[in-house]
Design a protein around this motif. Structure first.
Motif, PDB file in Angstrom:
ATOM      1  N   GLY A 284      27.824   3.096  -9.405  1.00  0.00           N
ATOM      2  CA  GLY A 284      26.677   3.793  -8.838  1.00  0.00           C
ATOM      3  C   GLY A 284      25.439   3.665  -9.705  1.00  0.00           C
ATOM      4  O   GLY A 284      24.326   3.465  -9.204  1.00  0.00           O
ATOM      5  N   ASP A 285      25.622   3.780 -11.010  1.00  0.00           N
ATOM      6  CA  ASP A 285      24.494   3.643 -11.927  1.00  0.00           C
ATOM      7  C   ASP A 285      23.847   2.261 -11.815  1.00  0.00           C
ATOM      8  O   ASP A 285      22.615   2.133 -11.793  1.00  0.00           O
ATOM      9  CB  ASP A 285      24.953   3.870 -13.376  1.00  0.00           C
ATOM     10  CG  ASP A 285      25.315   5.320 -13.664  1.00  0.00           C
ATOM     11  OD1 ASP A 285      24.905   6.200 -12.883  1.00  0.00           O
ATOM     12  OD2 ASP A 285      26.020   5.559 -14.667  1.00  0.00           O
ATOM     13  N   LEU A 286      24.679   1.217 -11.750  1.00  0.00           N
ATOM     14  CA  LEU A 286      24.151  -0.140 -11.685  1.00  0.00           C
ATOM     15  C   LEU A 286      23.455  -0.396 -10.350  1.00  0.00           C
ATOM     16  O   LEU A 286      22.362  -0.984 -10.311  1.00  0.00           O
ATOM     17  CB  LEU A 286      25.278  -1.153 -11.908  1.00  0.00           C
ATOM     18  CG  LEU A 286      24.878  -2.630 -11.887  1.00  0.00           C
ATOM     19  CD1 LEU A 286      23.767  -2.921 -12.887  1.00  0.00           C
ATOM     20  CD2 LEU A 286      26.094  -3.519 -12.168  1.00  0.00           C
ATOM     21  N   ARG A 287      24.062   0.047  -9.272  1.00  0.00           N
ATOM     22  CA  ARG A 287      23.429  -0.146  -7.963  1.00  0.00           C
ATOM     23  C   ARG A 287      22.094   0.608  -7.887  1.00  0.00           C
ATOM     24  O   ARG A 287      21.114   0.108  -7.303  1.00  0.00           O
ATOM     25  CB  ARG A 287      24.360   0.334  -6.850  1.00  0.00           C
ATOM     26  CG  ARG A 287      25.607  -0.524  -6.682  1.00  0.00           C
ATOM     27  CD  ARG A 287      26.379  -0.101  -5.448  1.00  0.00           C
ATOM     28  NE  ARG A 287      27.702  -0.716  -5.404  1.00  0.00           N
ATOM     29  CZ  ARG A 287      28.532  -0.623  -4.374  1.00  0.00           C
ATOM     30  NH1 ARG A 287      28.166   0.050  -3.288  1.00  0.00           N
ATOM     31  NH2 ARG A 287      29.734  -1.193  -4.417  1.00  0.00           N
ATOM     32  N   ALA A 288      22.048   1.804  -8.475  1.00  0.00           N
ATOM     33  CA  ALA A 288      20.806   2.582  -8.468  1.00  0.00           C
ATOM     34  C   ALA A 288      19.711   1.876  -9.258  1.00  0.00           C
ATOM     35  O   ALA A 288      18.551   1.820  -8.826  1.00  0.00           O
ATOM     36  CB  ALA A 288      21.064   3.976  -9.033  1.00  0.00           C
ATOM     37  N   ALA A 289      20.065   1.335 -10.418  1.00  0.00           N
ATOM     38  CA  ALA A 289      19.080   0.634 -11.239  1.00  0.00           C
ATOM     39  C   ALA A 289      18.534  -0.581 -10.504  1.00  0.00           C
ATOM     40  O   ALA A 289      17.318  -0.831 -10.508  1.00  0.00           O
ATOM     41  CB  ALA A 289      19.710   0.220 -12.571  1.00  0.00           C
TER      42      ALA A 289
END
Length: 384
Positions: A284-289
Motif C-alpha cells: 500500500g505504501d509503494l502504490r500510494a507513493a
C-alpha cells in the motif's frame, strides 16, 4: 531526419530488462555500464527520450520518461541513473542553435554528461576560457560530450551580472576528449554509474557551445517538455528510479516469502500473519507513493500544456512529490530487506545491492530534507 518515437519507449525499456539484469554484476564490478548495455540503450533510442524531435529525438511526455526510468531501474539502478542523467542533460539542446545541437547529439554516440555547478569561466573574444574541475558526472564514462555550469567573469576579471543582479551562469559544452576524467567514484551504492570528476585546463569554449540552462527566454524549442526545465525533470526522473528499485526489492521479498521457511519456524513465510500484514502495508505504501508522484506529474503536464507556463506552484509540487517518493521508496526497500532476514546480506541474492543503491539515491540532492522546508515556506506564504 526521423525522430525517435516516444510511443514504445516504455515497452523497449521493459524488453531490455533481462539484458540489463544479466549485466548488473559486471556493471557493479567494473563501476561502469557495460558496452552491451550502452549499445542496447543507444540502439533502442532510450538516450534520446528527451531530445527535441527537430533533432531526431522523442521529446517524450514527462510520464513516458518516468515510466521508462522505472522499468530500467527494476533491472539495475546504476543503468537507470546514468540513463536519467544523460537524458536530462540532452534537454540543453532546446537552448542551442540547431547546427550546434546537431553536432553534439547526432554524431555517435551523442551522449552528454555534466556535474555540479562550480567555478568560473572568463569571457574572451569569441567565447570563454576555463580552468576547473567538477564532480558528480554520472554517465560520463559513456559520454561523447561534457558540460559544466559556471559563473562568468568579464575580461577585466569582474563577475558578470544578470539584470536582477544575480551572477551570470552559463552552461559550457565541450568534447570529452578535451577533459581529463578522474576515477573517484568509490561509493557504497549506484556503484556502476561512473559518477566521476573531470577537469580542463585553459580550455577555449566557443560562444556557440554555451547557453543558459533552465532560462525560458533562452529556449529555441517551444514544446512543453522544455519549459519544465532540467531541475524538475531530474527530480521526477530520479524519483521514478527510486520507485523502480523499491518495486523490484519488494517483489523479491514477496517471491522469497512464498517459498522460504524461516529458521526454527514450523510453516512457510507466506503463512505467517506478521509477514502477510507487513507485505500488505508495504504494498500500500509503494502504490500510494507511485500514485502521488504520477498524479503530480500528470496535473503539472496538463496545466503546462494548456497554459504554456511552468509556475512556481508547479515547481514546488514536483519537488515535494519527488522528495517524498524517494523517502517512501527507501522505507519500502528497508522493510523488504528486513523481511528477507539473513538471506538479504548475501551478494548472490537480490537485496543487498538494491539496499545500497536505494540509500545512495536517498543521499542525493533530490532527496534533501531541506526541500520540505522550501515547500513549507511557500505554503505558509499563501502559495500552494
Amino acid at each position: 531526419m526521423n525522430a525517435t518515437p516516444a510511443v514504445g519507449l516504455v515497452e523497449r525499456a521493459r524488453a531490455l530488462a533481462p539484458l540489463i539484469a544479466g549485466e548488473a554484476d559486471e556493471i557493479e564490478r567494473s563501476r561502469r555500464l557495460t558496452a552491451a548495455v550502452v549499445s542496447a540503450l543507444i540502439d533502442n533510442g532510450l538516450y534520446r527520450a528527451l531530445l527535441p524531435q527537430s533533432l531526431g529525438g522523442a521529446e517524450a511526455p514527462i510520464e513516458i520518461f518516468m515510466q521508462m526510468q522505472e522499468e530500467i531501474a527494476k533491472a539495475d539502478a546504476s543503468t537507470a541513473w546514468c540513463l536519467g542523467q544523460n537524458s536530462v542533460c540532452a534537454m540543453i539542446a532546446a537552448s542551442l542553435d540547431h547546427d550546434t545541437a546537431n553536432e553534439i547529439f547526432n554524431a555517435a554516440p551523442g551522449i552528454l554528461s555534466w556535474g555540479a555547478v562550480a567555478h568560473e569561466a572568463r569571457a574572451v573574444e569569441g567565447g570563454y576560457r576555463v580552468t576547473a574541475r567538477w564532480d558528480f558526472a554520472s554517465g560520463s564514462r559513456q559520454a561523447s560530450w561534457l558540460g559544466a555550469h559556471v559563473r562568468i567573469v568579464g575580461s577585466d576579471g569582474a563577475p558578470r551580472k544578470n539584470a536582477d543582479g544575480s551572477p551570470e551562469l552559463r552552461t559550457i559544452l565541450f568534447p570529452v576528449a578535451s577533459a581529463t576524467l578522474h576515477d573517484v567514484w568509490q561509493a557504497i551504492g549506484l556503484a556502476g554509474t561512473g559518477t566521476d570528476s573531470y577537469e580542463v585546463s585553459d580550455l577555449f569554449v566557443p560562444e556557440r557551445f554555451t547557453t543558459f540552462r533552465d532560462v525560458p527566454s533562452a529556449l529555441r524549442e517551444k514544446g512543453p517538455l522544455y519549459k519544465i526545465g532540467t531541475g524538475s525533470t531530474f527530480s521526477l526522473g530520479f524519483a521514478a528510479v527510486s520507485l523502480g528499485v523499491a518495486r523490484a526489492t519488494l517483489d523479491a521479498a514477496i517471491a522469497l516469502a512464498r517459498g522460504k521457511h524461516q529458521s526454527l519456524a514450523a510453516g512457510a513465510m507466506r503463512d505467517n500473519q506478521a509477514v502477510q500484514g507487513m507485505i500488505g502495508r508495504t504494498e500500500g505504501d509503494l502504490r500510494a507513493a507511485r500514485a502521488y508522484l504520477y498524479a503530480t506529474a500528470s496535473a503539472m503536464w496538463r496545466d503546462l500544456s494548456a497554459t504554456g507556463a511552468f509556475s512556481a506552484v508547479h515547481r514546488s509540487a514536483v519537488r515535494l512529490a519527488a522528495t517524498w517518493t524517494i523517502h517512501q521508496s527507501a522505507r519500502v526497500v528497508d522493510t523488504a530487506y528486513r523481511m528477507a532476514g539473513a538471506t538479504a546480506v548475501f551478494r548472490s541474492n537480490p537485496f543487498e545491492r538494491r539496499f545500497r543503491d536505494m540509500h545512495a539515491i536517498a543521499q542525493q540532492i533530490q532527496a534533501r530534507d531541506t526541500h520540505y522546508e522550501d515547500v513549507g515556506r511557500m505554503i505558509l506564504s499563501g502559495d500552494r
